[in-house]
Each structure stands twice: as structure tokens, then as C-alpha cells.
Design an enzyme around this catalytic site. Structure first.
Site, PDB file in Angstrom:
ATOM      1  N   ASP A  45      -7.594  -3.088  13.999  1.00 41.44           N
ATOM      2  CA  ASP A  45      -8.959  -3.400  13.556  1.00 41.44           C
ATOM      3  C   ASP A  45      -8.990  -4.619  12.624  1.00 41.44           C
ATOM      4  O   ASP A  45      -9.993  -4.877  11.976  1.00 41.44           O
ATOM      5  CB  ASP A  45      -9.580  -2.178  12.871  1.00 41.44           C
ATOM      6  CG  ASP A  45      -8.801  -1.730  11.633  1.00 41.44           C
ATOM      7  OD1 ASP A  45      -7.824  -2.412  11.223  1.00 41.44           O
ATOM      8  OD2 ASP A  45      -9.182  -0.693  11.049  1.00 41.44           O
ATOM      9  N   GLU A  79      -9.627  -1.943   5.483  1.00 36.91           N
ATOM     10  CA  GLU A  79     -10.296  -1.660   6.747  1.00 36.91           C
ATOM     11  C   GLU A  79     -11.596  -2.462   6.857  1.00 36.91           C
ATOM     12  O   GLU A  79     -12.073  -3.004   5.853  1.00 36.91           O
ATOM     13  CB  GLU A  79     -10.608  -0.156   6.818  1.00 36.91           C
ATOM     14  CG  GLU A  79      -9.382   0.753   6.685  1.00 36.91           C
ATOM     15  CD  GLU A  79      -8.471   0.757   7.912  1.00 36.91           C
ATOM     16  OE1 GLU A  79      -8.468  -0.224   8.681  1.00 36.91           O
ATOM     17  OE2 GLU A  79      -7.748   1.757   8.099  1.00 36.91           O
ATOM     18  N   ASP A  88       0.808  -1.216   0.000  1.00 35.27           N
ATOM     19  CA  ASP A  88       0.000   0.000   0.000  1.00 35.27           C
ATOM     20  C   ASP A  88       0.846   1.273   0.000  1.00 35.27           C
ATOM     21  O   ASP A  88       2.068   1.241   0.217  1.00 35.27           O
ATOM     22  CB  ASP A  88      -0.959   0.012   1.205  1.00 35.27           C
ATOM     23  CG  ASP A  88      -0.308  -0.559   2.476  1.00 35.27           C
ATOM     24  OD1 ASP A  88       0.929  -0.520   2.592  1.00 35.27           O
ATOM     25  OD2 ASP A  88      -1.048  -1.047   3.337  1.00 35.27           O
ATOM     26  N   HIS A 138      -7.162  -5.077   9.902  1.00 33.55           N
ATOM     27  CA  HIS A 138      -6.872  -4.877   8.481  1.00 33.55           C
ATOM     28  C   HIS A 138      -5.597  -5.585   8.035  1.00 33.55           C
ATOM     29  O   HIS A 138      -4.640  -5.713   8.787  1.00 33.55           O
ATOM     30  CB  HIS A 138      -6.852  -3.384   8.089  1.00 33.55           C
ATOM     31  CG  HIS A 138      -5.706  -2.592   8.637  1.00 33.55           C
ATOM     32  ND1 HIS A 138      -5.839  -1.279   9.036  1.00 33.55           N
ATOM     33  CD2 HIS A 138      -4.393  -2.894   8.838  1.00 33.55           C
ATOM     34  CE1 HIS A 138      -4.679  -0.826   9.449  1.00 33.55           C
ATOM     35  NE2 HIS A 138      -3.782  -1.792   9.340  1.00 33.55           N
TER      36      HIS A 138
HETATM   37  P1  PGA Z   1       2.133  -1.802  12.421  1.00 31.17           P
HETATM   38  O1  PGA Z   1       0.991  -1.788  11.335  1.00 31.17           O
HETATM   39  O2  PGA Z   1       3.105  -2.837  11.977  1.00 31.17           O
HETATM   40  O3  PGA Z   1       2.716  -0.438  12.388  1.00 31.17           O
HETATM   41  O4  PGA Z   1       1.496  -2.152  13.722  1.00 31.17           O
HETATM   42  C1  PGA Z   1       0.496  -2.989  10.887  1.00 31.17           C
HETATM   43  C2  PGA Z   1      -0.583  -2.730   9.879  1.00 31.17           C
HETATM   44  O5  PGA Z   1      -1.278  -1.729  10.019  1.00 31.17           O
HETATM   45  O6  PGA Z   1      -0.744  -3.548   8.964  1.00 31.17           O
END
Ligand code: PGA
Length: 274
Positions: free
Chosen positions: A136, A143, A67, A138
Site C-alpha cells: 500500500d 499506512e 518500527d 507504506h
Molecule cells: P516486506 O515489507 O519487506 O516484508 O515486503 C516491506 C514493508 O512493509 O515495509
């Protein structure tokens, strides 16, 4: 799913490195899907260390990142592209032409998303997709509520994601976090041959429980991985605290298959079959 529960963050990085290195070096994963975030940083450090020691070679590896923020130039210090350059690409022998990224400054979002999907297909698909998980649930920036068959698309970030990313990467200033991103879809992730999920910390425990033990639902898009036949989840103890079948996952940890084969061979000998 193979679930490996490690002592801490460092052990997660080392275990993940072993898997990625094995897949890259045996030629099974010349096309890698990669995530950004705080979770994969340990894996990237290990990959850089391994490269410097001559354990891993990126000369014919292609990468697709999951992304990118909309409106962010690649050279912006907050872009995901910049993050990847800084933590991995500039330190290993990957060819710049082999690094694929979504263009956050595209003038035509649909075309850009289609281009990305086509580029993945033209290289024969992603062999190993590494993912993190949001609080959450994702994967990528998919999301809650995102279709589980979605392809690369534009997504509006959830408030919890904006808060987490502000804290980790924008000095706590939520206003600086873009509201939108481009992301591979859940369907795009499911198309890869193998998925490696990494999760560390107590803040991920609930999402991980939903992913592994909850129903398959777009309210936790990572739960779609239950439909994928080749997923390894590497967690630290803190991220595993809410798992109901934790003891069972420990029992099926690495080494389990070897133990089973030994047991079977002994049984066959006893039965006079060998
Ligand atoms: P993080 O993010 O590794 O910074 O916790 C993970 C994600 O949002 O996929």
C-alpha cells in the site's frame, strides 16, 4: 531520485550492500536507520558476509529501527527486535548499547515516541535510512492517510499489511499479527540525510510506480520521498514493471555521471579550454 533496476532479488541485495558499506566505511553513515521485513534480508546476509570477510566494521555504528509491534516483547520470536538480532545484530560487531529500538511494551506511548525522536537527534540524526515499501506504499508502518509530516507515533495497521505479515512471519495466521505498531513518522524518515529504498517482487510494482511517478500523497506515504534530495531506489525487474519512465531510469543508472564527465572533458578539449 537515483533509480537502479537490477535483474533479481540477489542483485538488489548486492547493490544495496555496496552502497551501505561505502557509506559506513567512509564515515558518512555512523547512524543507520534500518527496516524489518522480507526485503532487507538479502542486504543483511550481505552485511554479515561482508563483516566476516573484514569488509565492514560496525564497532562505531548506531542503529535505529523503523518500527515495532505494540504489545510485543523484544525476545518474542515475532518481534522486530528479535528479527534484527537474528538476521544482523548477533552476527556483527555492533555494540548492544548502540542498538536503538522502539519499546512495544511501553506504558506511555507518547513518551516512548518522544524518547525515540530525542535519541535520534542526540546522535546527530540518521545519516542513512534504509526502507522497504508495503504493497500500500507504506514506509515504516506509515499506512495510507498518515500525515507526511508525522513524527514517531502509534499506527493502526492496514488489512493488507496484516495479511502480508501473517503470510511472511506468522504462518499465515492473521489473528496472531498485532493490529497496532509504533513507527517513525514520514517526517522522521525525511529528516535523514540519505534514504535507500529497496523493493523486490511484482506485488510492489504498483506502490513503486506511485512512489516514483505518482503525485505526492498521503495515500502512498512513500511518495513523500520525492521531496527528499538524496534518495536511491534499488529495485528488481518485477518491482519495476509498471514504471512509465523505466528506460530513462536505466539511462541514468550508475556510470552515467562518469560518462557525462568524460563527454564534458572531451568537449572542453575540443573548444581549446583544456
Ligand atoms: P516486506 O515489507 O519487506 O516484508 O515486503 C516491506 C514493508 O512493509 O515495509
Amino acid at each position: 531520485m537515483n533509480v537502479i533496476i537490477c535483474k533479481d532479488k540477489r542483485a538488489v541485495a548486492k547493490e544495496a550492500y555496496k552502497l551501505v558499506r561505502q557509506r559506513v566505511m567512509c564515515g558518512r553513515a555512523k547512524v543507520l536507520g534500518l527496516p524489518t521485513g522480507s526485503t532487507p534480508q538479502g542486504l543483511y546476509q550481505e552485511l554479515v558476509r561482508g563483516f566476516k570477510k573484514g569488509e565492514i566494521d560496525f564497532s562505531d555504528v548506531h542503529t535505529f529501527n523503523l518500527d515495532e509491534y505494540i504489545g510485543m516483547a523484544p525476545q518474542d520470536p515475532h518481534s522486530y527486535r528479535h528479527f534484527m538480532d537474528e538476521h544482523l545484530f548477533s552476527h556483527v560487531n555492533i555494540k548492544w548499547d548502540n542498538v536503538y529500538f522502539l519499546d512495544g511494551l511501553t506504558a506511555d506511548i507518547d513518551r516512548e515516541c518522544a524518547r525515540y525522536e530525542e535519541a535520534i537527534v542526540s546522535l546527530g540524526g540518521i545519516k542513512l535510512q534504509v526502507v522497504g515499501i508495503g504493497r500500500d506504499g507504506h514506509i515504516g508502518f506509515n499506512e495510507p492517510g498518515t500525515s507526511l509530516t508525522s513524527r514517531t507515533h502509534m499506527i493502526t495497521l492496514a488489512q493488507s499489511t496484516i495479511a502480508d505479515n501473517a503470510r511472511l512471519f506468522f504462518g499465515g495466521d492473521e489473528e496472531k499479527v498485532p493490529r497496532w505498531a509504533l513507527s517513525m513518522g514520514v517526517g522522521t524518515v525525511l529528516d535523514s540525510d540519505e534514504v535507500l529504498m529497496l523493493a523486490v517482487g511484482a506485488s510492489k510494482a504498483e506502490a513503486i510506480q506511485g512512489m516514483l511517478e505518482g503525485p505526492i500523497t498521503s495515500m502512498n506515504t512513500s511518495s513523500a520521498l520525492q521531496l527528499h534530495p538524496n534518495v536511491t531506489v534499488i529495485l528488481d525487474e518485477a518491482a519495476a514493471t509498471r514504471l512509465k519512465y523505466r528506460d530513462y531510469y536505466h539511462r541514468i543508472a550508475p556510470g552515467n555521471e562518469e560518462a557525462m564527465l568524460k563527454y564534458l572533458a572531451a568537449a572542453r578539449r575540443k573548444a581549446g579550454l583544456e
